[in-house]
Write a protein that holds these residues in place. Sequence first.
Motif, PDB file in Angstrom:
ATOM      1  N   TYR A   1       0.867  -1.164   0.000  1.00 22.59           N
ATOM      2  CA  TYR A   1       0.000   0.000   0.000  1.00 22.59           C
ATOM      3  C   TYR A   1       0.908   1.218   0.000  1.00 22.59           C
ATOM      4  O   TYR A   1       1.872   1.266   0.756  1.00 22.59           O
ATOM      5  CB  TYR A   1      -0.893  -0.024   1.252  1.00 22.59           C
ATOM      6  CG  TYR A   1      -2.091   0.861   1.145  1.00 22.59           C
ATOM      7  CD1 TYR A   1      -3.252   0.408   0.542  1.00 22.59           C
ATOM      8  CD2 TYR A   1      -2.070   2.153   1.644  1.00 22.59           C
ATOM      9  CE1 TYR A   1      -4.365   1.221   0.438  1.00 22.59           C
ATOM     10  CE2 TYR A   1      -3.181   2.969   1.549  1.00 22.59           C
ATOM     11  CZ  TYR A   1      -4.332   2.505   0.945  1.00 22.59           C
ATOM     12  OH  TYR A   1      -5.428   3.308   0.836  1.00 22.59           O
ATOM     13  N   THR A   2       0.637   2.190  -0.852  1.00 22.12           N
ATOM     14  CA  THR A   2       1.556   3.319  -0.988  1.00 22.12           C
ATOM     15  C   THR A   2       0.871   4.668  -0.853  1.00 22.12           C
ATOM     16  O   THR A   2      -0.332   4.799  -1.056  1.00 22.12           O
ATOM     17  CB  THR A   2       2.270   3.279  -2.359  1.00 22.12           C
ATOM     18  OG1 THR A   2       1.302   3.484  -3.390  1.00 22.12           O
ATOM     19  CG2 THR A   2       3.005   1.977  -2.584  1.00 22.12           C
TER      20      THR A   2
ATOM     21  N   LEU B   1      10.268  -3.444   0.640  1.00 20.32           N
ATOM     22  CA  LEU B   1       9.418  -2.252   0.521  1.00 20.32           C
ATOM     23  C   LEU B   1      10.223  -1.039   0.061  1.00 20.32           C
ATOM     24  O   LEU B   1       9.930   0.096   0.422  1.00 20.32           O
ATOM     25  CB  LEU B   1       8.696  -1.949   1.838  1.00 20.32           C
ATOM     26  CG  LEU B   1       7.834  -3.073   2.405  1.00 20.32           C
ATOM     27  CD1 LEU B   1       7.166  -2.639   3.690  1.00 20.32           C
ATOM     28  CD2 LEU B   1       6.799  -3.533   1.383  1.00 20.32           C
TER      29      LEU B   1
ATOM     30  N   ASN C   1      11.191   8.482   0.788  1.00 21.41           N
ATOM     31  CA  ASN C   1       9.857   8.433   1.401  1.00 21.41           C
ATOM     32  C   ASN C   1       9.064   9.713   1.182  1.00 21.41           C
ATOM     33  O   ASN C   1       7.845   9.692   1.254  1.00 21.41           O
ATOM     34  CB  ASN C   1       9.967   8.149   2.894  1.00 21.41           C
ATOM     35  CG  ASN C   1      10.169   6.681   3.173  1.00 21.41           C
ATOM     36  OD1 ASN C   1      10.179   5.861   2.258  1.00 21.41           O
ATOM     37  ND2 ASN C   1      10.343   6.344   4.423  1.00 21.41           N
TER      38      ASN C   1
ATOM     39  N   THR D   1       5.908   6.543  -0.160  1.00 27.90           N
ATOM     40  CA  THR D   1       6.039   5.723   1.043  1.00 27.90           C
ATOM     41  C   THR D   1       5.340   4.402   0.782  1.00 27.90           C
ATOM     42  O   THR D   1       4.193   4.377   0.329  1.00 27.90           O
ATOM     43  CB  THR D   1       5.398   6.421   2.263  1.00 27.90           C
ATOM     44  OG1 THR D   1       5.991   7.717   2.410  1.00 27.90           O
ATOM     45  CG2 THR D   1       5.618   5.617   3.518  1.00 27.90           C
TER      46      THR D   1
ATOM     47  N   TYR E   1       4.082   0.761   2.296  1.00 28.13           N
ATOM     48  CA  TYR E   1       3.723  -0.010   3.484  1.00 28.13           C
ATOM     49  C   TYR E   1       3.483  -1.463   3.086  1.00 28.13           C
ATOM     50  O   TYR E   1       3.173  -1.759   1.931  1.00 28.13           O
ATOM     51  CB  TYR E   1       2.451   0.556   4.127  1.00 28.13           C
ATOM     52  CG  TYR E   1       2.590   1.974   4.606  1.00 28.13           C
ATOM     53  CD1 TYR E   1       3.240   2.265   5.800  1.00 28.13           C
ATOM     54  CD2 TYR E   1       2.083   3.031   3.866  1.00 28.13           C
ATOM     55  CE1 TYR E   1       3.376   3.573   6.243  1.00 28.13           C
ATOM     56  CE2 TYR E   1       2.212   4.347   4.295  1.00 28.13           C
ATOM     57  CZ  TYR E   1       2.862   4.608   5.486  1.00 28.13           C
ATOM     58  OH  TYR E   1       2.997   5.901   5.918  1.00 28.13           O
ATOM     59  N   ARG E   2       3.588  -2.355   4.031  1.00 28.22           N
ATOM     60  CA  ARG E   2       3.388  -3.787   3.779  1.00 28.22           C
ATOM     61  C   ARG E   2       1.962  -4.073   3.304  1.00 28.22           C
ATOM     62  O   ARG E   2       1.731  -4.893   2.434  1.00 28.22           O
ATOM     63  CB  ARG E   2       3.699  -4.570   5.059  1.00 28.22           C
ATOM     64  CG  ARG E   2       3.484  -6.022   4.971  1.00 28.22           C
ATOM     65  CD  ARG E   2       4.637  -6.947   4.718  1.00 28.22           C
ATOM     66  NE  ARG E   2       5.965  -6.499   4.991  1.00 28.22           N
ATOM     67  CZ  ARG E   2       6.960  -6.588   4.098  1.00 28.22           C
ATOM     68  NH1 ARG E   2       6.748  -7.079   2.906  1.00 28.22           N
ATOM     69  NH2 ARG E   2       8.154  -6.170   4.396  1.00 28.22           N
TER      70      ARG E   2
ATOM     71  N   GLU F   1      -1.108  -1.750   7.896  1.00 29.45           N
ATOM     72  CA  GLU F   1       0.116  -1.069   8.330  1.00 29.45           C
ATOM     73  C   GLU F   1       0.048   0.420   7.993  1.00 29.45           C
ATOM     74  O   GLU F   1       0.446   1.264   8.783  1.00 29.45           O
ATOM     75  CB  GLU F   1       1.336  -1.718   7.681  1.00 29.45           C
ATOM     76  CG  GLU F   1       2.655  -1.203   8.168  1.00 29.45           C
ATOM     77  CD  GLU F   1       2.931  -1.467   9.641  1.00 29.45           C
ATOM     78  OE1 GLU F   1       3.652  -0.650  10.258  1.00 29.45           O
ATOM     79  OE2 GLU F   1       2.428  -2.463  10.190  1.00 29.45           O
ATOM     80  N   ALA F   2      -0.480   0.745   6.827  1.00 27.63           N
ATOM     81  CA  ALA F   2      -0.614   2.147   6.428  1.00 27.63           C
ATOM     82  C   ALA F   2      -1.525   2.907   7.392  1.00 27.63           C
ATOM     83  O   ALA F   2      -1.245   4.050   7.760  1.00 27.63           O
ATOM     84  CB  ALA F   2      -1.145   2.240   5.004  1.00 27.63           C
TER      85      ALA F   2
ATOM     86  N   LYS G   1      -1.824   2.631  10.433  1.00 29.90           N
ATOM     87  CA  LYS G   1      -1.123   2.978  11.675  1.00 29.90           C
ATOM     88  C   LYS G   1      -0.428   4.335  11.545  1.00 29.90           C
ATOM     89  O   LYS G   1      -0.086   4.946  12.541  1.00 29.90           O
ATOM     90  CB  LYS G   1      -0.087   1.908  12.027  1.00 29.90           C
ATOM     91  CG  LYS G   1      -0.684   0.566  12.373  1.00 29.90           C
ATOM     92  CD  LYS G   1       0.412  -0.453  12.628  1.00 29.90           C
ATOM     93  CE  LYS G   1      -0.168  -1.838  12.885  1.00 29.90           C
ATOM     94  NZ  LYS G   1       0.890  -2.856  13.025  1.00 29.90           N
ATOM     95  N   HIS G   2      -0.229   4.792  10.307  1.00 26.44           N
ATOM     96  CA  HIS G   2       0.520   6.024  10.060  1.00 26.44           C
ATOM     97  C   HIS G   2      -0.310   7.133   9.428  1.00 26.44           C
ATOM     98  O   HIS G   2       0.042   8.304   9.534  1.00 26.44           O
ATOM     99  CB  HIS G   2       1.721   5.721   9.157  1.00 26.44           C
ATOM    100  CG  HIS G   2       2.627   4.683   9.728  1.00 26.44           C
ATOM    101  ND1 HIS G   2       3.608   4.975  10.632  1.00 26.44           N
ATOM    102  CD2 HIS G   2       2.678   3.344   9.542  1.00 26.44           C
ATOM    103  CE1 HIS G   2       4.243   3.869  10.972  1.00 26.44           C
ATOM    104  NE2 HIS G   2       3.688   2.860  10.334  1.00 26.44           N
TER     105      HIS G   2
END
Length: 166
Positions: free
Chosen positions: A69-70, A108, A139, A143, A145-146, A150-151, A153-154
């Motif tokens: 996921y970006t 990643l 980044n 960016t 993400y796995r 996970e994305a 979380k940020h």
Amino acid sequence: MIYYIDASEMFFDDCSAYFINSKNDEFITCGKIAIPIVDKDDSNFINTAKEKYGINFFLDEQECSTEIYTVPYINIFASDESGVYAVINDFPDTKSSKHICYINTESLTAYDLQCTLTEFVNSINNGKFKKRLNNQITNKDLTVYRNISEAKKHIKLSKITDFTKK
């Protein structure tokens, strides 16, 4: 304020006809989509890419199985054993001067391949393709993400329906 909108909602949900505009806010489309750039009629090219370089071009939107996921979104059109080939924040277009990128799905890490889609396709056709992973993308530009969990979380993903007038 910055709002993060999932690419699948922007391009494929019932909300895809909405346009969001605000002077004070920034809207960033994130995630991934997969668009085929070849079809079954390109079988010689597809076979050359697969046999000589291990590159599999997607023939439909459902073939992309990676969970990455970006931010911003990427448009994936091919993969190999360790990653995916994509265009950042745009659709793959042979008329575009935009570079394609390669994302190693294990580490990643993203790289600018320093070639356009046309140059990429031509290098496969003429047998001169070399995957050069020496131009890492920072980044601040992309960016990775796995997965979407996970994305989250940020970043906080917003729904387009959050902006519609009721």
